[in-house]
Design a protein around this motif. Structure first.
Motif, PDB file in Angstrom:
ATOM      1  N   ALA A 140       0.811  -1.384  -0.388  1.00  0.00           N
ATOM      2  CA  ALA A 140       0.300   0.373   0.018  1.00  0.00           C
ATOM      3  C   ALA A 140       0.950   0.882   0.089  1.00  0.00           C
ATOM      4  O   ALA A 140       0.787   2.123  -0.525  1.00  0.00           O
ATOM      5  CB  ALA A 140      -1.070  -0.123   1.093  1.00  0.00           C
ATOM      6  N   GLU A 141       1.801   0.939   0.766  1.00  0.00           N
ATOM      7  CA  GLU A 141       2.626   2.372   0.573  1.00  0.00           C
ATOM      8  C   GLU A 141       3.935   2.565  -0.540  1.00  0.00           C
ATOM      9  O   GLU A 141       3.456   3.799  -1.278  1.00  0.00           O
ATOM     10  CB  GLU A 141       3.441   2.272   1.672  1.00  0.00           C
ATOM     11  N   ASP A 142       4.278   1.708  -1.572  1.00  0.00           N
ATOM     12  CA  ASP A 142       4.627   1.557  -2.817  1.00  0.00           C
ATOM     13  C   ASP A 142       3.463   2.072  -3.903  1.00  0.00           C
ATOM     14  O   ASP A 142       3.541   3.371  -4.275  1.00  0.00           O
ATOM     15  CB  ASP A 142       4.807   0.342  -3.500  1.00  0.00           C
ATOM     16  N   ALA A 143       1.473   2.264  -3.813  1.00  0.00           N
ATOM     17  CA  ALA A 143       1.077   2.356  -4.484  1.00  0.00           C
ATOM     18  C   ALA A 143       0.802   3.768  -3.509  1.00  0.00           C
ATOM     19  O   ALA A 143       0.660   4.249  -4.663  1.00  0.00           O
ATOM     20  CB  ALA A 143      -0.453   1.575  -3.544  1.00  0.00           C
ATOM     21  N   LEU A 144       1.262   3.850  -2.593  1.00  0.00           N
ATOM     22  CA  LEU A 144       0.871   6.098  -2.006  1.00  0.00           C
ATOM     23  C   LEU A 144       1.992   6.416  -3.327  1.00  0.00           C
ATOM     24  O   LEU A 144       1.795   7.350  -3.619  1.00  0.00           O
ATOM     25  CB  LEU A 144       1.105   5.525  -0.912  1.00  0.00           C
ATOM     26  N   ALA A 145       3.099   5.801  -3.133  1.00  0.00           N
ATOM     27  CA  ALA A 145       4.209   6.768  -3.316  1.00  0.00           C
ATOM     28  C   ALA A 145       3.705   6.486  -5.113  1.00  0.00           C
ATOM     29  O   ALA A 145       4.435   7.714  -6.091  1.00  0.00           O
ATOM     30  CB  ALA A 145       5.825   5.647  -3.269  1.00  0.00           C
ATOM     31  N   TYR A 146       3.931   5.783  -5.743  1.00  0.00           N
ATOM     32  CA  TYR A 146       3.278   5.834  -6.820  1.00  0.00           C
ATOM     33  C   TYR A 146       2.102   6.588  -7.772  1.00  0.00           C
ATOM     34  O   TYR A 146       2.181   6.649  -8.717  1.00  0.00           O
ATOM     35  CB  TYR A 146       3.101   4.387  -8.013  1.00  0.00           C
TER      36      TYR A 146
END
Length: 58
Positions: free
Chosen positions: A19-25
């Motif tokens: 989820a943190e990657d999705a936020l960064a993306y």
């Protein structure tokens, strides 16, 4: 929205991401801890119901 290179990487690699990657993306707007998710969703729904045009909600 995320850029061609990132989109191709996500689509072609088949990798899972956090989820943190999705936020960064830029794929999601916010990330919540599991115990906070229901309250955040209910608050968002209440905000939409109170401040959005009825036609938009239809």
């Amino acid at each position: 929205m995320v850029g061609r290179g990132r989109a191709m990487d996500v689509l072609l690699s088949g990798r899972t991401f956090t989820a943190e990657d999705a936020l960064a993306y830029g794929l999601v707007q916010e990330v919540y801890a599991p115990q906070d998710l229901l309250a955040a969703a209910q608050a968002y729904a209440a905000e939409l119901a109170a401040y959005s045009a009825p036609r938009s909600m239809a």
